[in-house]
Design an enzyme around this catalytic site. Structure first.
Site, PDB file in Angstrom:
ATOM      1  N   GLY A  10       0.849  -1.202   0.000  1.00 21.91           N
ATOM      2  CA  GLY A  10       0.000   0.000   0.000  1.00 21.91           C
ATOM      3  C   GLY A  10       0.875   1.240   0.000  1.00 21.91           C
ATOM      4  O   GLY A  10       2.071   1.167  -0.324  1.00 21.91           O
ATOM      5  N   TYR A  11       0.289   2.368   0.364  1.00 25.02           N
ATOM      6  CA  TYR A  11       1.063   3.624   0.349  1.00 25.02           C
ATOM      7  C   TYR A  11       2.330   3.495   1.177  1.00 25.02           C
ATOM      8  O   TYR A  11       3.417   3.860   0.741  1.00 25.02           O
ATOM      9  CB  TYR A  11       0.225   4.771   0.947  1.00 25.02           C
ATOM     10  CG  TYR A  11      -0.927   5.193   0.093  1.00 25.02           C
ATOM     11  CD1 TYR A  11      -0.712   5.809  -1.141  1.00 25.02           C
ATOM     12  CD2 TYR A  11      -2.233   5.001   0.505  1.00 25.02           C
ATOM     13  CE1 TYR A  11      -1.771   6.204  -1.930  1.00 25.02           C
ATOM     14  CE2 TYR A  11      -3.298   5.388  -0.271  1.00 25.02           C
ATOM     15  CZ  TYR A  11      -3.069   5.990  -1.496  1.00 25.02           C
ATOM     16  OH  TYR A  11      -4.113   6.370  -2.272  1.00 25.02           O
ATOM     17  N   GLU A 164     -17.233  10.958   1.578  1.00 25.31           N
ATOM     18  CA  GLU A 164     -16.736  10.913   0.188  1.00 25.31           C
ATOM     19  C   GLU A 164     -17.547   9.914  -0.646  1.00 25.31           C
ATOM     20  O   GLU A 164     -17.815  10.141  -1.820  1.00 25.31           O
ATOM     21  CB  GLU A 164     -15.241  10.559   0.169  1.00 25.31           C
ATOM     22  CG  GLU A 164     -14.378  11.689   0.733  1.00 25.31           C
ATOM     23  CD  GLU A 164     -12.903  11.585   0.357  1.00 25.31           C
ATOM     24  OE1 GLU A 164     -12.348  10.484   0.461  1.00 25.31           O
ATOM     25  OE2 GLU A 164     -12.321  12.613  -0.015  1.00 25.31           O
ATOM     26  N   ALA A 307      -3.402   8.551   4.665  1.00 22.47           N
ATOM     27  CA  ALA A 307      -2.403   8.205   3.646  1.00 22.47           C
ATOM     28  C   ALA A 307      -1.210   9.155   3.740  1.00 22.47           C
ATOM     29  O   ALA A 307      -0.054   8.731   3.610  1.00 22.47           O
ATOM     30  CB  ALA A 307      -3.036   8.288   2.260  1.00 22.47           C
ATOM     31  N   GLN A 308      -1.506  10.416   3.993  1.00 21.52           N
ATOM     32  CA  GLN A 308      -0.434  11.421   4.078  1.00 21.52           C
ATOM     33  C   GLN A 308       0.577  11.057   5.176  1.00 21.52           C
ATOM     34  O   GLN A 308       1.791  11.119   4.977  1.00 21.52           O
ATOM     35  CB  GLN A 308      -1.101  12.762   4.410  1.00 21.52           C
ATOM     36  CG  GLN A 308      -0.275  13.967   4.133  1.00 21.52           C
ATOM     37  CD  GLN A 308      -0.966  15.234   4.671  1.00 21.52           C
ATOM     38  OE1 GLN A 308      -0.314  16.047   5.282  1.00 21.52           O
ATOM     39  NE2 GLN A 308      -2.247  15.392   4.465  1.00 21.52           N
TER      40      GLN A 308
END
Ligand code: NAD
Length: 391
Positions: A10-11, A164, A307-308
């Site tokens: 993943g990220y 979202e 995610a950041q």
């Protein structure tokens, strides 16, 4: 030569590998992932609603790394931490000297009865596609069933994921109404949220704008309503019952079950790590992303799982693994958020940005910011080719 095992593509995991490659760390790097592809988990809600396809948000992991990295496509069962071995579902155990565990998240039910059996959640490509297929199948079924509940969708939870998703769903309503010949205004999109305030983490004017946007587009918001049970076709919150043949559960996440299965001291499959992101008493064993709980030294609270932050943690963990290999001291993880973007469908959204001052954005411009963030992520994790292909 030392072996660095990175678990999860993943990220956090993929970024760790990219950083180790970039810094030319002298080690054997092995990346383990259960699929040959990476997916953009921040865009899963778009696949779930059908505004994007799975191909739009995935790319081949092997194309993102070079010959110095061994990519193992297998499922991690557990980690034998004492003997420094990763137990795999199919292959031989993988011995390591350094471990970066970035196995990511699963859906959190908080023990609410009936959630697993009677609702859908999306945590990866397969489950997001399954949500989309369920919606299309249920709407198509209305032509023969004439059951109003086929036209109702309940979204459980109004965190960023729920909000979202709602934005994408309202965007799809006109298309679905036309495609399936549904009665005009017949579709109902309902959101049930335990908290009294929606999106409390955003500045007040932005959260109000987001809620007004969704309400204007027909979403029925029910804040202050904790869901206590889900039955087939019914969501129960307090005295209220919400009837729908599509129920989507988005009330938060926990870390991978592998954490519990590997004997870590954990809460919701997240392990509190030291300031250098290594497990206390286990130098060389790093946890990053959704399986980690990282205290923010300045506030004393845990960082949220975004995610950041996962990407920033990957850079720090890779640098700390390199430091250990070179015999240098590890460095503490420090993080400064550049803000939050919350999309409301493909063309609208709200954003609170802390870069060169504080910016509050709402409406059309936010979709451009979101696109820039997504493109940057694909660009940094893979290659320009994937970025161009996803546009
Ligand atoms: P979340 O924990 O942020 O939100 C879940 C929501 O569900 C909360 O508002 C909670 O009050 C509600 N809830 C919990 N139990 C409930 C119940 N029984 N009945 C009704 N409501 C209930 O989870 P998420 O939205 O999945 O996000 C997970 C993480 O990922 C968060 O850290 C989030 O910030 C991050 N994220 C960020 C973005 C973005 O930055 N755009 C997008 C998606 C996710």
């Amino acid at each position: 030569m030392a072996t660095i095992a990175v678990l999860g593509g993943g990220y956090a995991g993929l970024r760790t590998v990219k950083r180790l490659m970039h810094d030319k760390v002298d080690a054997h790097i092995v990346l383990v992932n259960n699929h040959p592809y990476h997916y953009e988990s921040t865009q899963l809600h778009e696949v779930a609603a059908g505004t994007k396809t799975s191909a739009d948000i995935t790319f081949d992991i092997r194309e993102a790394v070079d010959h110095r990295v061994d990519v193992v496509i297998d499922t991690v069962v557990s980690i034998d931490r004492e003997n420094k071995r990763v137990i795999l579902e199919h292959g031989e155990p993988l011995a390591y000297d350094y471990l970066v565990n970035a196995l990511g998240f699963e859906s959190e039910t908080f023990g609410v009865k009936g959630v697993k059996e009677h609702s859908l959640s999306f945590t990866d490509i397969d489950s997001a596609v399954a949500v989309h297929e369920h919606i299309e199948r249920t709407l198509a079924n209305y032509a023969t069933s004439h059951d109003e509940n086929d036209l109702h969708i309940v979204v459980c939870g109004a965190g960023f994921t729920g909000i979202e998703l709602l934005g994408e769903l309202v965007h799809q309503v006109p298309r679905w109404t036309k495609q399936y010949g549904l009665p005009e205004g017949g579709m109902r999109i309902i959101c049930v949220e335990a908290g009294k305030k929606i999106l409390p983490m955003l500045p007040e004017d932005l959260s109000t704008w987001a809620v007004d946007f969704l309400t204007k587009h027909g979403v029925e918001m029910h804040p202050g309503t904790a869901i206590t049970e889900v039955k087939p076709g019914v969501v129960i919150g307090g005295d209220l019952e919400f009837h729908a043949n599509t129920v989507i559960w988005t009330t938060g996440v926990r870390g991978s079950h592998v954490i519990n299965d590997s004997g870590y001291d954990q809460k919701r499959n997240r392990v509190v790590v030291g300031e250098d992101l290594a497990v206390e008493g286990h130098p060389g064993e790093f946890l990053i992303g959704d399986v980690s709980a990282v205290p923010d030294a300045s506030s004393g609270r845990l960082y949220p799982t975004t995610a950041q932050i996962a990407i920033a943690q990957a850079d720090a963990a890779a640098a700390n693994v390199a430091a250990l290999i070179d015999g240098r001291p590890t460095q503490p993880f420090v993080f400064k958020s550049v803000g939050t973007v919350c999309s409301l469908g493909p063309h609208e959204g709200v954003a609170s940005i802390d870069m060169l001052g504080h910016w509050k954005l709402k409406g059309h411009k936010v979709s451009l910011v979101k696109k820039l963030v997504n493109d940057r992520s694909v660009l940094e994790l893979a290659h320009v080719k994937e970025m161009l292909a996803s546009n």
